[in-house]
Design a protein around this motif. Sequence first.
Motif, mmCIF file in Angstrom:
data_model
loop_
_atom_site.group_PDB
_atom_site.id
_atom_site.type_symbol
_atom_site.label_atom_id
_atom_site.label_comp_id
_atom_site.label_asym_id
_atom_site.label_seq_id
_atom_site.Cartn_x
_atom_site.Cartn_y
_atom_site.Cartn_z
ATOM 1 N N LEU A 185 0.599 -1.058 -0.154
ATOM 2 C CA LEU A 185 -0.034 0.053 -0.159
ATOM 3 C C LEU A 185 1.033 0.954 -0.184
ATOM 4 O O LEU A 185 0.432 2.418 -0.419
ATOM 5 C CB LEU A 185 -0.508 0.339 0.920
ATOM 6 C CG LEU A 185 -1.912 -0.638 1.222
ATOM 7 C CD1 LEU A 185 -3.326 -1.389 2.470
ATOM 8 C CD2 LEU A 185 -2.905 -0.284 -0.068
ATOM 9 N N PRO A 188 4.149 4.263 -4.309
ATOM 10 C CA PRO A 188 3.114 5.099 -4.659
ATOM 11 C C PRO A 188 2.394 5.038 -5.979
ATOM 12 O O PRO A 188 3.253 4.323 -6.830
ATOM 13 C CB PRO A 188 4.408 6.670 -4.948
ATOM 14 C CG PRO A 188 5.938 5.718 -3.830
ATOM 15 C CD PRO A 188 4.915 4.360 -3.951
ATOM 16 N N GLU A 189 1.324 5.668 -5.768
ATOM 17 C CA GLU A 189 0.612 5.119 -7.003
ATOM 18 C C GLU A 189 1.362 5.690 -8.600
ATOM 19 O O GLU A 189 1.388 4.711 -9.638
ATOM 20 C CB GLU A 189 -0.713 6.183 -7.317
ATOM 21 C CG GLU A 189 -2.066 4.826 -8.173
ATOM 22 C CD GLU A 189 -2.590 3.702 -7.698
ATOM 23 O OE1 GLU A 189 -3.540 2.741 -8.332
ATOM 24 O OE2 GLU A 189 -2.393 3.475 -6.305
ATOM 25 N N GLU A 190 1.927 6.652 -8.874
ATOM 26 C CA GLU A 190 2.286 6.786 -9.613
ATOM 27 C C GLU A 190 3.490 6.219 -10.364
ATOM 28 O O GLU A 190 3.555 6.323 -11.915
ATOM 29 C CB GLU A 190 3.773 8.923 -9.381
ATOM 30 C CG GLU A 190 2.692 9.843 -8.999
ATOM 31 C CD GLU A 190 2.329 9.608 -7.569
ATOM 32 O OE1 GLU A 190 1.784 8.795 -6.730
ATOM 33 O OE2 GLU A 190 3.953 9.832 -6.877
ATOM 34 N N ILE A 192 3.621 3.114 -10.160
ATOM 35 C CA ILE A 192 2.503 1.584 -11.119
ATOM 36 C C ILE A 192 1.527 2.737 -11.858
ATOM 37 O O ILE A 192 2.108 1.902 -13.449
ATOM 38 C CB ILE A 192 1.339 1.647 -9.920
ATOM 39 C CG1 ILE A 192 1.861 1.257 -8.689
ATOM 40 C CG2 ILE A 192 0.955 0.411 -10.650
ATOM 41 C CD1 ILE A 192 2.976 -0.174 -8.934
ATOM 42 N N GLU A 193 1.678 3.582 -12.336
ATOM 43 C CA GLU A 193 0.414 4.198 -13.700
ATOM 44 C C GLU A 193 2.384 4.754 -14.633
ATOM 45 O O GLU A 193 1.865 4.287 -15.849
ATOM 46 C CB GLU A 193 0.640 5.842 -12.879
ATOM 47 C CG GLU A 193 -0.722 5.673 -12.471
ATOM 48 C CD GLU A 193 -1.778 5.020 -12.991
ATOM 49 O OE1 GLU A 193 -2.141 4.814 -13.972
ATOM 50 O OE2 GLU A 193 -2.659 4.549 -12.018
ATOM 51 N N LYS A 196 2.801 1.581 -16.061
ATOM 52 C CA LYS A 196 1.609 1.331 -17.194
ATOM 53 C C LYS A 196 1.928 2.701 -18.493
ATOM 54 O O LYS A 196 1.249 1.151 -19.791
ATOM 55 C CB LYS A 196 -0.028 1.394 -16.546
ATOM 56 C CG LYS A 196 -0.862 0.274 -16.918
ATOM 57 C CD LYS A 196 -2.343 0.451 -15.931
ATOM 58 C CE LYS A 196 -2.698 0.042 -14.709
ATOM 59 N NZ LYS A 196 -3.804 0.703 -14.339
ATOM 60 N N THR A 205 4.948 -4.916 -14.226
ATOM 61 C CA THR A 205 4.633 -3.831 -13.390
ATOM 62 C C THR A 205 5.383 -4.576 -11.902
ATOM 63 O O THR A 205 6.412 -4.196 -11.283
ATOM 64 C CB THR A 205 4.134 -3.627 -13.121
ATOM 65 O OG1 THR A 205 2.839 -3.196 -14.713
ATOM 66 C CG2 THR A 205 3.477 -2.240 -12.190
ATOM 67 N N MET B 1 -4.120 0.251 -8.206
ATOM 68 C CA MET B 1 -3.539 -0.931 -8.248
ATOM 69 C C MET B 1 -4.409 -1.743 -9.423
ATOM 70 O O MET B 1 -4.953 -3.237 -8.174
ATOM 71 C CB MET B 1 -3.055 -1.794 -8.036
ATOM 72 C CG MET B 1 -1.086 -1.099 -8.380
ATOM 73 S SD MET B 1 -0.165 -2.019 -7.240
ATOM 74 C CE MET B 1 -0.215 -0.690 -5.631
ATOM 75 N N GLN B 2 -5.908 -1.263 -9.034
ATOM 76 C CA GLN B 2 -7.251 -2.009 -9.083
ATOM 77 C C GLN B 2 -7.481 -2.720 -10.559
ATOM 78 O O GLN B 2 -6.870 -3.114 -11.571
ATOM 79 C CB GLN B 2 -8.023 -1.058 -9.433
ATOM 80 C CG GLN B 2 -8.479 -0.745 -7.843
ATOM 81 C CD GLN B 2 -9.112 -0.934 -7.032
ATOM 82 O OE1 GLN B 2 -10.203 -1.901 -6.849
ATOM 83 N NE2 GLN B 2 -8.963 -1.455 -5.663
#
Lengths: 304, 273
Positions: A185, A188-190, A192-193, A196, A205, B1-2
């Motif tokens: 958790l 950082p979401e960035e 992963i983004e 992508k 990933t 990450m859904q």
Amino acid sequence: MRRRRWHVIVGFLGPALILYLIFIVYPFLSSLRYSLYNWNGVGPLTDFIGIKNFTFVLFSHSFAPMFWRAVWHNLYFFAMSMVLTTIFGLLLAYLLIGIKERPSRWFQVFYFIPMVVPPVVVAYIWSMYLEPGYGAIPQLLSALHLDALNVPFLGSEALALPTIAVITAWAGMGFPILIFIASMLNIPEEMIEAAKVDGAGRWRTFRSVIFPFIRPTFLTITTLNFVGAFNAFDLIYIMEGTQAGPNYATDVIGTLFYRTAFGGFGTTAQGVGLATALAFVGFFIVMIASAILVFLQRRAAMDL
Amino acid sequence: MQFKRPVVAYVILIIAALVALYPLVDVVLMSFKDLPGIVSSPFSLPTSWHFDNYTTAWSQGNLLLYLVNTAIVSVVAVVVIVFFSSLAAYVIARFDFRGNQVIYLTFLAGLALPIQMIAVPLFILMKQIGLVGNLLSVILIYAASGLSFSVFLLVNFIRSVPKDLEEAATLDGASYFQIYWHVILPLIRPSLSTTALLNFLTAWNGFFFPLILLTNPNRMTVAVGVLSFVGQYSTQWNLLLPALVIVMLPTIIVFALASRQFIRNMTAGAVKM
């Protein structure tokens, strides 16, 4: 005012410190002392023998083979639990952060429940399932005509220890899952983004972003598994007895220590000095391994 | 990450949940069967519900006594840990005095010590102070060994919150105990409930120390009591299974009540690893 401050410090700290000094620190220090004596637990402490208890544990013909066999079993147990918690813990944690939060929390609760069940219950449930002939698992295997797999799991020298390791992993999976989730958790979401956007698939990933990020956590899991494996006792004692059968195939430091310190069916207590020395050696193994793991963890965390 | 299409994920998660929970549900169902039913058809639902399994197990197995003993041990140990460790953590986190660091590190060192390792000197100590066979022996051991983790957790937590509230309270003329009671305790409640739950489970499920210290049948806790019950009724699964259910229900109920909060605290990093 200064005086009152001291009263507060002593008054607030006192209860915890006294309890801790009497029941943890003092026994630890006496354990160090006992390990240097030849003593069976009664009478005065007179026969000082230096490090003989330690050399007896590590090198003697009569005791050392049992000790090293136990260490080997602990290491084997550790390897098994490492493989199981990593594969299943990581997979489930990964899936749990990919679904909606509400169901995810429910699953986390479900996976944790076996951890709160008393070991004595875990041991008997699985003993019953594995009972040769009429247990649920032998019946299932014979119904499926898998007679080659239908062996007495807990009574076989080769399979007893891995079977107990699997049961331990079943009961203990909830905690590593939570640790993996807590760490994932934090990614950082960035990041992963970005992966992508670069066209990385799920597997890519995971391998190139998520896995490097959670590497320090991995070492936490290793430490927990190592400490857990070297403390293994309850299930082995309940399912295989003090002699850690069949033919000592499940004998670990915990059961060997129990027999040495408190005796067991068929053997007599071999002495307090020897038992405390044995406990110390086991403790050193865990200490050294944990120190190395903590060091590696620090380094991995700094590399990020 | 859904996941965009989480069907496969859900299928795997549900299978894993069944693996985790089926044996526990199964034990409850089987505990209502008669002995031939348990042995010959482990997978079917009970054809008739034998509640008498429970009454027999209850009356023959001393289960009430074991439950009461275990409850005394766990509750007293948890209360002592929560109270003592929060007082100590408050002082360690907020008071600057000579010896502060040494005391904190002494507590931390306990985290690395497997308590079984000092079982022999503890046993001898308990013998010297005449507590072998007394519930108090196990209570003291669980309370003392639970302190390290709890102090560690709470000191970290208290250090992470600003001092503003405490300073305001001091200006209002509050005593240190009032600050502890009215400011610190409410503040550290999430961490406190986590350590309380973990220590409760450790004490309730504890096996090693009751095994060596509580050998008198009147003083046994459930973990050891069930073991002696099995010794007497080894193949009578129709009596053994209800005993196992009775022993595991309290921990599951306590966990169920605390679980939402507990899971949230754990994954939010209340326990720093």
